[in-house]
Structure formats: C-alpha cells, structure tokens
Design an enzyme around this catalytic site. Structure first.
Site, PDB file in Angstrom:
ATOM      1  N   LEU A 157       7.126  -0.403   1.680  1.00  0.00           N
ATOM      2  CA  LEU A 157       7.837  -0.031   0.462  1.00  0.00           C
ATOM      3  C   LEU A 157       6.903   0.016  -0.737  1.00  0.00           C
ATOM      4  O   LEU A 157       5.991  -0.784  -0.866  1.00  0.00           O
ATOM      5  CB  LEU A 157       8.949  -1.035   0.162  1.00  0.00           C
ATOM      6  CG  LEU A 157      10.001  -1.296   1.234  1.00  0.00           C
ATOM      7  CD1 LEU A 157      11.101  -2.169   0.659  1.00  0.00           C
ATOM      8  CD2 LEU A 157      10.578   0.003   1.756  1.00  0.00           C
ATOM      9  N   PHE A 256      -4.719   7.940  -5.073  1.00  0.00           N
ATOM     10  CA  PHE A 256      -5.247   6.621  -5.435  1.00  0.00           C
ATOM     11  C   PHE A 256      -6.686   6.698  -5.934  1.00  0.00           C
ATOM     12  O   PHE A 256      -7.441   5.741  -5.836  1.00  0.00           O
ATOM     13  CB  PHE A 256      -5.144   5.643  -4.261  1.00  0.00           C
ATOM     14  CG  PHE A 256      -3.731   5.241  -3.952  1.00  0.00           C
ATOM     15  CD1 PHE A 256      -3.146   4.161  -4.586  1.00  0.00           C
ATOM     16  CD2 PHE A 256      -2.968   5.961  -3.049  1.00  0.00           C
ATOM     17  CE1 PHE A 256      -1.840   3.801  -4.326  1.00  0.00           C
ATOM     18  CE2 PHE A 256      -1.659   5.609  -2.777  1.00  0.00           C
ATOM     19  CZ  PHE A 256      -1.089   4.522  -3.427  1.00  0.00           C
ATOM     20  N   CYS A 267       2.095  -7.851  -3.647  1.00  0.00           N
ATOM     21  CA  CYS A 267       1.663  -7.434  -2.305  1.00  0.00           C
ATOM     22  C   CYS A 267       0.146  -7.346  -2.165  1.00  0.00           C
ATOM     23  O   CYS A 267      -0.469  -8.189  -1.523  1.00  0.00           O
ATOM     24  CB  CYS A 267       2.307  -6.086  -1.955  1.00  0.00           C
ATOM     25  SG  CYS A 267       4.091  -6.172  -1.720  1.00  0.00           S
TER      26      CYS A 267
END
Length: 441
Positions: A157, A256, A267
């Site tokens: 997620l 990214f 995370c």
C-alpha cells in the site's frame, strides 16, 4: 475450503482498517479486531481515526449495511474462513530490528479460538523467518491443529492511495505451502485476478522477502537521486536536468527520481533497518550493508536542508521566523511518523528560529509530536512576517499558491523548495529568491 464467505482482520491500524473495508467492499462479511478500544469504538461508528482518502466513506457504508463490524474480542473472529494478520511491526527500541511482539501476541490469541479448518494469512511486514514461527504457534496453540494453515500475502500500500492499491494492486504475492491455500487466496481476490492483476506464487520465506526487497529498492533509488543532488550542489550542476536525462534510459526510468527531502513515514525507514538487522542474524551482513548508507543519505538530506535555510538567512536561523509548509511525511496522509518535514522544523527550532508549521491534515498529529513548534491553522497564519518559507510536503494547495499574493504577507521573499514542486520561474518573477537542493540559485 476455496469457498470464502467470512473474513477476520486482526489489527485495525492503517493496513488493517483499509483491508477490512476493502474486503467488505468485495462482498465478504468482515470483522475487524483490535486491542485498542478507542480505535474500535471510532471504527464501529464509521469514523476513521486517521486520514486516508476514500477510506472513511467505505468504512461507514459497510458498517451501516452490516457487512463490516469491529470488536475488541478476538473470540468473535473464530468462525471466519480466512484470518488476516495486519498488526504493526515497529522498530525495536533497543536496536534496528522489527518488534514482533504484536505479531506473536495476535497469533497466539487467535490460535486458542480456532476450532475449525481455516487459513491464516500474514500481511504484516516481517523479517524473513517470521512465518515459520507463526505457523508453529498456530499448529501448537489451535484446537484445530493441523487444519489451521498459514499463508503470507504481503501488502504494497501507498499512503494516499491505499484503497486503490488494495482493490486494484499491481501484483499479488502469494506465499503458500500447498495448492489448497492458494485456491483460498484466489477466491478472496477473484475479482482483481479476473481483471488481469498478475500473481506471483512462491514459498513463505520468499513472500516475506519480497516486501523487504521492494522497500529497500525504493529507498535506494530515492537516496541515490538525493546523493546526486548533493553532488550537483558541490559541482554547480542542476539535478533536475540530470534526472531528466537519466529518465530517458529505459533501464533506469523516471519513477522515484525526483530529489527532495527524502523518505519517511512508518514503512521505509524502519523496514530497511529491520532488513539490515535480519541479514546480520542470518550471517549475511555484507549483502545489504549498502542499506546503512541509504539510511544515512536519507538523514543527511534533512541536515542539508537545515544548512540551506541557515545559508539563506545570512548564516543563522536564530531569531528568524520560518514558515514550514507541510508536516506529514507525504501528501495525502496525516502520518507524521519519522517525518522529514517535522525533523527539519524541529532542528530549526533548536537553532533558535521561530518556526510556524502548517499542514492541511496533519496539524493535530504534528502538534502532539512536536508541541514546541507553533502549529498554524492557515497558510497565511504560518507565513505572516516570515523571513523564509520552506516547502516541506508537496500538498497540491501549496504547489498552487500565488507567490505574488504570498509576497505581501512575508517579511523576506525567500523560499526553499525541498520537494522541487514549485514553479521556480513563477516564484522568481514574483520577486522571490528560490532555492532547492541540487539546483543553482
């Protein structure tokens, strides 16, 4: 047991609440279980105790229709066909490794109530080898014994897109021990699989490693581009031109590759540290030793921004007023865990700056975590008479700000864009001095 009608979700934090709501949306009857009574009370009323786009309406809808309910009593989950373990695995207080206390406690508590064949599915991010421990706990602790099976189905997620990522993921990873367990997982995710979502079927250890590897790769790519920004600063080069050239290489791609303040949240930072710790336990520390430098580069990004702000304020932030736009670690979330934005804001405060922080969703969470800062309710309140404006989280409303209008509020027209999200030409045309890591002033 490929026919699945009822599902339990153990743990109703960010992952668990999302998974429970989405499973209900797929047509299953779902119970979410947690030891936090306040959280369960909120969810039972259809209220989400954190911010995630599209999730609260989904929870409210299925609570009202009776398809989704919540409880603090794990015994109420016993009759479910499939049980998803979605508890947190934070970094240990005494080291880099993951704290598995909640995973072990949830598995042990659930096991005592399992008196019929069922499948327990791990979704929590865990060090490789955890699944084997959980399987042994279930087998020895459940009255149903060998009829309780374990699979691992890691989550991928993204905060701000959690509902979309659950209902329409880019892949499923199924770590299973036999074909029967695979059939159950395919029944749970039948709609998405029919829609063409690819699946990767593997053993339990590989499924555990996939999540660690994915997060480590993303973290490495982010730190790489931020390292390039640091070199660009030293060389007088432009990091955005550099990344544009890299993105045309199909072996690298452009995702990214936007330099900025680095990664944070609940995370990536703790997961790469847990991976390093687990590799050391497996006597393979050299294999992921580079992740220590990835982590250090990420921290250094924050320190460099503090230095850049001081440089823009004629060498010192002491006694100056800095408006920090953004507190959440990323837009679309109110998560301030390991937030680069708050890290920088707190560092400037320690240097003697008057720091005013604004965030459209994370104000309350930021105020609890950093009460020493001033938490403004509006952008104008943060920016009034500021000597410098720092864009720390790229919320759309910040990107769309009118620099000419904002110029009338501030004392100094200086802006530091840590996310490379603002139109530098537009801000400069409005009389601002624009700075961003890796770009020529």
């Amino acid at each position: 047991m490929s026919t699945v009608r009822t599902i339990s979700v153990i743990g109703t934090g960010y992952l668990g609440a999302t998974h429970a709501a989405c499973m209900a949306d797929l047509g299953f009857r779902v119970i979410g279980v947690d030891t936090d009574a306040a959280k369960i009370g909120s969810l039972a009323e259809g209220r989400l105790p954190f911010f995630e786009p599209d999730l609260e309406p989904l929870i409210r809808k299925h609570v009202e229709h009776g398809r989704l309910r919540f409880s603090t009593d794990i015994a109420e989950a016993a009759a479910a066909d499939v049980h998803f373990l979605c508890v947190g695995t934070p970094q240990r207080r005494d080291g880099l490794g993951a704290d598995l206390a909640a995973v072990h406690a949830a598995a042990a508590a659930l096991a005592t109530h399992l008196r019929r064949p069922c499948l327990v599915v791990g979704k929590s991010t865990v060090p490789v080898g955890t699944a084997a421990e959980v399987a042994a706990m279930l087998c020895s602790g459940a009255p149903a014994g060998d009829d309780v099976h374990l699979a691992w189905n890691p989550e991928f997620l993204r905060e701000g897109r959690a509902v979309q990522d659950t209902l329409h993921p880019d892949r499923f990873v199924f770590g299973v021990s036999d074909e029967q367990d695979l059939d159950v997982l395919r029944a749970v995710y039948a709609d998405a699989l029919a829609g063409g979502v690819p699946e990767v079927v593997t053993d339990l250890p590989t499924a555990e490693l996939v999540k660690a590897a994915a997060n480590s790769f993303l973290a490495t790519k982010i730190s790489f581009v931020n390292a390039m920004a640091e070199v660009c600063d030293a060389a007088g080069a432009d990091v955005l031109s550099l990344t544009a050239a890299l993105a045309h290489d199909t072996r690298i791609g452009g995702q990214f590759l936007r330099p900025g303040l680095g990664f944070g949240g609940g995370c990536l930072p703790k997961d790469i540290r847990a991976f390093v710790a687990r590799a050391e336990e497996l006597h393979a520390p050299g294999a992921v030793a580079f992740l220590r430098e990835v982590d250090q580069i990420n921290i250094r990004c924050r320190e460099r921004v503090v230095d850049l702000v001081a440089e823009e304020l004629d060498g010192s932030a002491a006694g100056r007023t800095v408006a920090v736009l953004g507190a959440a670690f990323k837009p679309g979330s109110d998560d301030v865990r390991d937030s680069p934005a708050l890290h920088v804001a707190a560092a400037l405060h320690r240097l003697g700056a008057q720091v005013r922080v604004h965030d459209p969703k994370a104000r309350d969470a930021a105020a609890r975590l950093s009460p020493e800062l001033t938490h403004a309710s509006t952008v104008a309140g943060a920016c009034l008479d500021a000597d410098l404006v720092l864009l720390a989280t790229e919320w759309p409303q910040y990107v769309e700000l009118d620099p000419a209008h904002l110029a009338g509020m501030v004392r100094g027209r200086r802006v530091v864009d840590t996310r490379h999200a603002l139109d530098a030409g537009r801000w400069r045309a409005a009389g601002w001095r624009y700075r961003a890591p890796g770009r020529v002033p």
